[in-house]
Design an enzyme around this catalytic site. Structure first.
Site, mmCIF file in Angstrom:
data_model
loop_
_atom_site.group_PDB
_atom_site.id
_atom_site.type_symbol
_atom_site.label_atom_id
_atom_site.label_comp_id
_atom_site.label_asym_id
_atom_site.label_seq_id
_atom_site.Cartn_x
_atom_site.Cartn_y
_atom_site.Cartn_z
ATOM 1 C CB CYS A 276 -0.913 0.216 1.137
ATOM 2 S SG CYS A 276 -2.155 -1.212 1.280
ATOM 3 N NE ARG B 155 4.516 2.118 -0.143
ATOM 4 C CZ ARG B 155 5.338 1.820 1.047
ATOM 5 N NH1 ARG B 155 6.453 2.190 0.580
ATOM 6 N NH2 ARG B 155 5.042 1.446 2.232
ATOM 7 C CD1 TRP C 183 0.343 -6.101 -2.862
ATOM 8 C CD2 TRP C 183 0.582 -6.683 -0.618
ATOM 9 N NE1 TRP C 183 1.227 -7.450 -2.722
ATOM 10 C CE2 TRP C 183 1.232 -7.962 -1.222
ATOM 11 C CE3 TRP C 183 0.497 -6.615 0.769
ATOM 12 C CZ2 TRP C 183 1.596 -9.049 -0.629
ATOM 13 C CZ3 TRP C 183 0.795 -7.927 1.322
ATOM 14 C CH2 TRP C 183 1.378 -8.874 0.378
ATOM 15 C CG ASN D 141 1.476 1.011 4.115
ATOM 16 O OD1 ASN D 141 1.452 0.120 4.050
ATOM 17 N ND2 ASN D 141 2.584 1.821 4.329
ATOM 18 N N GLY D 142 -0.718 -0.765 6.114
ATOM 19 C CA GLY D 142 -0.157 -1.476 7.330
ATOM 20 C C GLY D 142 -1.157 -2.557 7.972
ATOM 21 C CD GLU E 194 18.214 -12.340 -6.720
ATOM 22 O OE1 GLU E 194 17.669 -12.941 -5.681
ATOM 23 O OE2 GLU E 194 17.621 -11.201 -7.102
ATOM 24 C CE LYS F 227 14.795 -10.892 -8.942
ATOM 25 N NZ LYS F 227 15.234 -10.083 -7.917
ATOM 26 C CD GLU G 33 11.070 -11.473 -7.281
ATOM 27 O OE1 GLU G 33 10.893 -10.889 -6.286
ATOM 28 O OE2 GLU G 33 12.137 -11.489 -7.833
ATOM 29 C CG HIS H 7 22.173 -35.937 -1.703
ATOM 30 N ND1 HIS H 7 22.636 -37.311 -1.349
ATOM 31 C CD2 HIS H 7 23.295 -35.153 -1.705
ATOM 32 C CE1 HIS H 7 24.069 -37.447 -1.127
ATOM 33 N NE2 HIS H 7 24.541 -36.013 -1.522
ATOM 34 C CE LYS I 287 12.069 -2.402 -5.939
ATOM 35 N NZ LYS I 287 12.711 -3.537 -6.176
#
Ligand code: G6P
Length: 609
Positions: A2, A27, A75, A99-100, A482, A486, A489, A505, A604
């Site tokens: 948010c 956000r 969000w 926001n929160g 990473e 990527k 995502e 394994h 983000k």
């Protein structure tokens, strides 16, 4: 997580708020909304599902202008993405953006329903709006109702509030979620991130935890959680020079990938001498205390966590200091054993990630020698609350998938390793080699970016794939992690990374012609071991894609593709090998037709738990 903005000005603030939302869309982008006090002194609200562009379309149909207003990009946490759950929320004569997370929302909702309030959304936010209305009935003024409400709420929040009875006043508060006040000429703004308001000002006040404020055109009053006026300082935003549009690039992500040589150069500026590094930049007494460090705990989330994993290899090998790395969401809730002389290092692009911030606060109550924040945002909560700071200079990163923030974090961590090796009086060759490698790095990164056409071609072969494996060894194992992150995502292909030695394994059972296996194969001491692991893949018919040093001597054959990488110094190799993986996931996402900069369900800056 948010984004909120608000403004009070003599001019019409709607375009300012919309531009602010566009800049905060990283956000969250499930829905967006705006509320302003119109010419007749009434609140008018417009909300829309989806991205800010949808809100703009809605605004084209219903003019919504005024001199005081608030806006929000969401969000979803409580309540699925839907117009009725979009902010601002309205109760009585007030409108509010949040926001929160309000942790005691269920209990408050029950109490408010018992008092006769009707809820129109599934959000935790709406309870705040009704609470404000309820407290206003019994308070001497709205400020006092605002304070009572803040004291009733549990959780993390940043709020912006307007009220029809006070058409010249913007209220805001910060408790656990970031909020800044922007200062213009006879105008004030609020925003979750200064980026949102850079089009109007570069002067900001970073609110502290528990602060609340009342803003008019010409006045600002800021109080702490005990309702005492605070001593605030006005900070000039440092990244104002960075361009915030995409320029000629199709996506922010690609632009940010290409900004890496400059971002690395900027991050290193002022930190290196010819044969030593300037440790005093870390903060008070760093020069005197670094040699005492015997252990390091690194705590971070997401991509920043991967940077920490790479650094562990460097710190243990080059500085001889024991190092452990942990995700912040786990670290913050367990009993941590802290050996004597341990430094806590937090890594965060935004400096506002809720778990990382909570981890730092938890660590400050433990027996650490000190705390260090490695961060890309100078005014962030993390930087302000840590004892020492090491700033990356990546500039604003807008694409949700982190690229230049990650490589500059690695640069900062290699610099930190060098600083520790220097303090521990390790062999001067280590320090000199790192300084040389870091100085040559921007040029090398430029060189690797030229591999893009070959990588673009390669991406086609992922079009029909649903899974991929990434392999690496040593510090290139977290680089593989990473790379896998990527890919998942932004292309939504399920991707996992393995330390190549672990293949046999379990994961080897998955390998067939439908499973691309990407290997990170620099010419280092583990190359021969890695080659054997790659043979295991070939023997099962797996499609191998090797990002390998031209000197590695890997042979091309059917089902094996190479992208030739230049030779690099060992220490910077994890940084250099990250680049082709970024380009690969970018081009696979293009082939898949996904929203590269705003992948589904993600945001983000994760300022909620
Ligand atoms: C989110 C972002 C990631 C980022 C992580 C940690 O998940 O999408 O790109 O790595 O948060 O963020 P931070 O700002 O703390 O580095």
């Amino acid at each position: 997580m948010c984004g909120i903005v608000g403004a009070i000005a003599k001019r019409n603030i709607t375009p300012i708020l919309i531009e602010g939302l566009r800049r905060l869309e990283y956000r969250g982008y499930d829905s967006a909304g705006i509320a302003v006090i119109n010419g007749s002194g009434q609140i008018t609200r417009t909300r829309a599902m989806g991205k800010v562009a949808e809100l703009e379309n809605a605004l084209n149909k219903t003019a919504n202008t005024g001199h005081l207003g608030i806006a929000h990009t969401r969000w979803a946490t409580h309540g699925r993405p839907a117009e009725r759950n979009a902010h601002p929320h309205i109760a009585d004569q007030l409108a509010l953006v949040h926001n929160g997370i309000i942790e005691n929302h269920a209990q408050l909702r029950k109490q408010l329903i018992a008092l006769g309030y009707t809820f129109t959304s599934d959000t935790d936010t709406e309870v705040i709006a009704h609470l404000l209305a309820e407290h206003h009935k019994t308070s001497e003024n709205f400020l006092s109702a605002f304070r009572t409400t803040l004291n009733t709420l549990r959780g993390a929040f940043a709020l912006g509030v307007i009220h029809e009875q006070e058409p010249d006043t913007l209220y805001c508060a910060r408790m656990g979620s970031p909020l800044v006040i922007g200062i213009g000429s006879e105008e004030h703004f609020i925003a979750s991130d200064p980026l949102a308001m850079l089009q109007t000002t570069d002067q900001f006040i970073y609110l502290d935890e528990g602060d609340h404020a009342r803003l008019t055109l010409t006045s600002r009053e800021i109080w702490n959680s005990s309702n005492q006026p605070t001593d605030y300082s006005i900070t000039r935003y440092e990244h104002a020079a960075h361009s915030l549009d995409k320029g000629d690039y199709r996506h922010y992500m690609l632009k940010e990938i290409y900004e890496q040589p400059q971002a690395i150069t900027d991050t290193l500026a002022g930190k290196l001498a010819d044969d030593h590094v300037f440790t005093s930049i870390l903060g008070p007494d760093a020069e005197q205390q670094l040699h005492q460090i015997e252990n390091i705990h690194i705590v971070a989330c997401g991509t920043s966590y991967h940077a920490g994993l790479v650094a562990r290899y460097w710190i243990e090998e080059q500085a001889g200091i024991a190092c452990q790395v942990e995700v912040a969401s786990e670290y913050r809730y367990r009993t941590v054993s802290v050996p004597a002389n341990t430094l806590l290092v937090t890594i965060s692009q935004s400096g506002e990630t809720a778990d990382t911030l909570a981890a730092l606060r938890y660590a400050k109550k433990q027996n650490y020698l000190g705390t260090l924040a490695i961060c890309n945002v100078a005014g962030s909560s993390l930087v302000r609350e840590a004892g020492w700071r090491l700033l990356t200079q990546a500039g604003p990163e807008i694409g949700v998938a982190s690229t230049k923030a990650f490589t500059t974090q690695l640069v900062a961590l290699l610099w930190l390793t060098t600083a520790l090796a220097q303090a521990k009086q390790r062999a001067p060759e280590i320090i000199n080699a790192n300084i040389r490698a870091l100085r040559n790095l921007p040029g090398l990164v430029e060189q690797v970016l030229q591999l893009e056409p070959g990588i673009e071609q390669l991406a086609q072969s992922f079009a029909s794939k649903h899974h991929a494996l990434f392999l690496g060894r040593g510090p290139h194992y977290p680089v593989a992690m990473e790379g896998a992150l990527k890919l998942k995502e932004i292309s939504y292909i399920h991707a996992e990374a393995y330390a190549a030695g672990e293949l046999k394994h379990g994961p080897l059972a998955l390998v067939d012609e439908d499973m691309p296996v990407v290997s990170v194969a620099p010419s280092d001491s583990l190359l021969e071991k890695l080659k054997s692991n790659l043979e295991e893949v070939r023997a099962r018919g797996g499609q191998l894609i090797n990002f390998a040093c031209e000197r590695a001597g890997l042979e091309t054959s059917e089902g094996v593709t190479h992208i030739d990488m230049p030779w690099v110094y060992d220490s910077v190799s994890p940084i250099v090998y990250t680049l082709p993986l970024q380009l690969l996931s970018y081009h696979v996402a293009l082939v898949k037709g996904t929203d590269v900069d705003k992948p589904r369900n993600l945001a983000k800056s994760v300022t909620v738990e």
